[in-house]
Design a protein around this motif. Structure first.
Motif, PDB file in Angstrom:
ATOM      1  N   VAL A 167      32.856  40.159  34.131  1.00 39.27           N
ATOM      2  CA  VAL A 167      33.203  40.653  35.459  1.00 39.27           C
ATOM      3  C   VAL A 167      32.370  41.883  35.821  1.00 39.27           C
ATOM      4  CG1 VAL A 167      35.051  41.692  36.824  1.00 39.27           C
ATOM      5  CG2 VAL A 167      35.518  39.669  35.429  1.00 39.27           C
ATOM      6  N   ARG A 168      32.145  42.766  34.855  1.00 37.61           N
ATOM      7  CA  ARG A 168      31.365  43.978  35.126  1.00 37.61           C
ATOM      8  C   ARG A 168      30.000  43.629  35.704  1.00 37.61           C
ATOM      9  NH1 ARG A 168      30.892  49.188  32.073  1.00 37.61           N
ATOM     10  NH2 ARG A 168      28.838  50.041  32.495  1.00 37.61           N
ATOM     11  N   GLU A 169      29.250  42.770  34.996  1.00 36.65           N
ATOM     12  CA  GLU A 169      27.911  42.411  35.464  1.00 36.65           C
ATOM     13  C   GLU A 169      27.978  41.606  36.752  1.00 36.65           C
ATOM     14  OE1 GLU A 169      24.918  40.971  32.867  1.00 36.65           O
ATOM     15  OE2 GLU A 169      25.703  42.024  31.119  1.00 36.65           O
ATOM     16  N   HIS A 170      29.008  40.781  36.891  1.00 32.67           N
ATOM     17  CA  HIS A 170      29.170  39.956  38.086  1.00 32.67           C
ATOM     18  C   HIS A 170      29.321  40.847  39.328  1.00 32.67           C
ATOM     19  CE1 HIS A 170      30.355  36.457  40.451  1.00 32.67           C
ATOM     20  NE2 HIS A 170      31.443  37.105  40.849  1.00 32.67           N
ATOM     21  N   LEU A 171      30.195  41.848  39.262  1.00 33.10           N
ATOM     22  CA  LEU A 171      30.403  42.732  40.408  1.00 33.10           C
ATOM     23  C   LEU A 171      29.160  43.575  40.691  1.00 33.10           C
ATOM     24  CD1 LEU A 171      34.067  44.042  39.948  1.00 33.10           C
ATOM     25  CD2 LEU A 171      33.238  42.233  41.460  1.00 33.10           C
ATOM     26  N   LYS A 175      27.550  43.055  44.238  1.00 33.14           N
ATOM     27  CA  LYS A 175      27.949  44.116  45.166  1.00 33.14           C
ATOM     28  C   LYS A 175      27.472  45.505  44.745  1.00 33.14           C
ATOM     29  CE  LYS A 175      31.630  43.514  47.516  1.00 33.14           C
ATOM     30  NZ  LYS A 175      32.986  43.351  48.067  1.00 33.14           N
ATOM     31  N   ARG A 176      26.711  45.580  43.671  1.00 33.04           N
ATOM     32  CA  ARG A 176      26.190  46.858  43.160  1.00 33.04           C
ATOM     33  C   ARG A 176      27.310  47.824  42.820  1.00 33.04           C
ATOM     34  NH1 ARG A 176      22.014  44.866  41.452  1.00 33.04           N
ATOM     35  NH2 ARG A 176      21.226  46.970  41.045  1.00 33.04           N
ATOM     36  N   LEU A 177      28.460  47.310  42.451  1.00 35.76           N
ATOM     37  CA  LEU A 177      29.584  48.146  42.026  1.00 35.76           C
ATOM     38  C   LEU A 177      29.459  48.425  40.536  1.00 35.76           C
ATOM     39  CD1 LEU A 177      32.489  46.369  43.951  1.00 35.76           C
ATOM     40  CD2 LEU A 177      31.317  48.492  44.571  1.00 35.76           C
ATOM     41  N   VAL A 221      39.394  52.798  42.747  1.00 38.61           N
ATOM     42  CA  VAL A 221      39.801  51.763  41.800  1.00 38.61           C
ATOM     43  C   VAL A 221      39.019  50.480  42.063  1.00 38.61           C
ATOM     44  CG1 VAL A 221      41.717  50.408  40.885  1.00 38.61           C
ATOM     45  CG2 VAL A 221      42.108  52.762  41.636  1.00 38.61           C
ATOM     46  N   LEU A 222      38.235  50.064  41.071  1.00 33.81           N
ATOM     47  CA  LEU A 222      37.544  48.777  41.146  1.00 33.81           C
ATOM     48  C   LEU A 222      38.440  47.647  40.677  1.00 33.81           C
ATOM     49  CD1 LEU A 222      34.025  49.712  39.706  1.00 33.81           C
ATOM     50  CD2 LEU A 222      34.716  49.507  42.106  1.00 33.81           C
ATOM     51  N   ALA A 223      39.281  47.922  39.684  1.00 35.26           N
ATOM     52  CA  ALA A 223      40.161  46.888  39.129  1.00 35.26           C
ATOM     53  C   ALA A 223      41.218  47.561  38.261  1.00 35.26           C
ATOM     54  CB  ALA A 223      39.372  45.882  38.295  1.00 35.26           C
ATOM     55  N   VAL A 224      42.281  46.818  38.014  1.00 36.72           N
ATOM     56  CA  VAL A 224      43.294  47.205  37.034  1.00 36.72           C
ATOM     57  C   VAL A 224      43.390  46.077  36.021  1.00 36.72           C
ATOM     58  CG1 VAL A 224      45.765  47.591  36.647  1.00 36.72           C
ATOM     59  CG2 VAL A 224      44.605  48.695  38.574  1.00 36.72           C
ATOM     60  N   ALA A 225      43.314  46.415  34.750  1.00 39.16           N
ATOM     61  CA  ALA A 225      43.432  45.434  33.673  1.00 39.16           C
ATOM     62  C   ALA A 225      44.789  45.598  33.005  1.00 39.16           C
ATOM     63  CB  ALA A 225      42.314  45.618  32.654  1.00 39.16           C
TER      64      ALA A 225
END
Length: 243
Positions: A167-171, A175-177, A221-225
């Motif tokens: 997910v990290r590389e995907h975003l 989207k350059r996040l 916040v980009l995500a919550v795990a």
């Protein structure tokens, strides 16, 4: 009871083995580590487990990872700290067929605790991505990633196909996040009925529950795990100065 009953998780074993080899000079500074496929064969682990171990080593400053080239030794960090990095690992680890089972994805209402972690009012919608990680054919970890709608928009995080680059590389690719910090909270409790079903646990099996907020450089916040680990299969390690 055999010593194997107390063996740490496989990814921790890989981290410790590489750390020892860097410390004793088996892997000199500047040299390239064995390939991921080579480490899969050596340690008898799945690729996602090897990637998880390498990500921990990278975050702790032992190695550098270069996309398309491999992993290279940086040396022994000035302050070596062992941590689980469960939140970062959940965000980073590539999803591989046979090692990851997607349970549910898509838009839904965030529970109160998740909405609070996302910084939203209770009852707000979010994108959920829930998966089970497998080890030797058995479920070993339940990971639910929650995303703000604007972060998920234009990505595959709400779709049921595997995200094989993580997910990290995907975003970042779409989207350059980029995450800058992870804030985790760890607790021990009994599994819920749903968690027990998905992880194939007994009714009163204890679990380790980790709630991690993945934040960007502005603390957005980009995500919550939301990570659930069977307490009888996992241990989390940490070492730090007493001063």
């Amino acid at each position: 009871m055999s010593s194997m009953d107390f063996a740490p998780p496989k990814y921790v074993q890989i981290v410790q083995a590489v750390q020892e080899r860097i410390t004793d000079g088996t892997y000199p500074v500047g040299t390239q580590l064995p390939s991921e496929s080579g480490m899969v064969r050596e340690f008898g682990a799945g690729r996602s487990t090897v990637v998880r171990a390498l990500e921990i080593l990278r975050m702790e400053g032992w190695i550098d990872r270069e996309h398309g080239r491999g992993s290279f030794v940086k040396g022994v960090p000035t302050t070596a700290v062992e941590r689980s990095h469960a939140g970062a690992s959940a965000f980073d680890t590539a999803e591989q067929g046979g090692e990851v089972k997607i349970i549910e994805t898509g838009r839904t209402t965030a529970p109160a605790a998740i909405a609070e972690a996302l910084g939203f009012p209770e009852g707000s919608p979010a994108i959920r991505r829930q998966r089970v990680l497998m080890a030797d054919g058995e479920p070993s970890e339940l990971v639910t990633l929650w995303f703000p709608l604007d972060v998920a928009d234009g990505t595959d995080v709400g779709k049921d196909q595997l995200i094989t680059i993580g997910v990290r590389e995907h975003l970042h690719a779409l989207k350059r996040l980029r995450p800058a910090r992870v804030a985790e909270r760890l607790s021990a409790r009994h599994a819920s009925e749903e968690e027990a079903r998905l992880l194939q646990l007994g009714k009163h099996t204890p679990v380790l529950s980790i709630l991690a907020r993945i934040l960007d450089g502005s603390d957005g916040v980009l995500a919550v795990a939301d990570i659930v680990l069977p307490g009888d299969l996992h241990e989390l390690e940490d070492s730090y100065p007493a001063a």
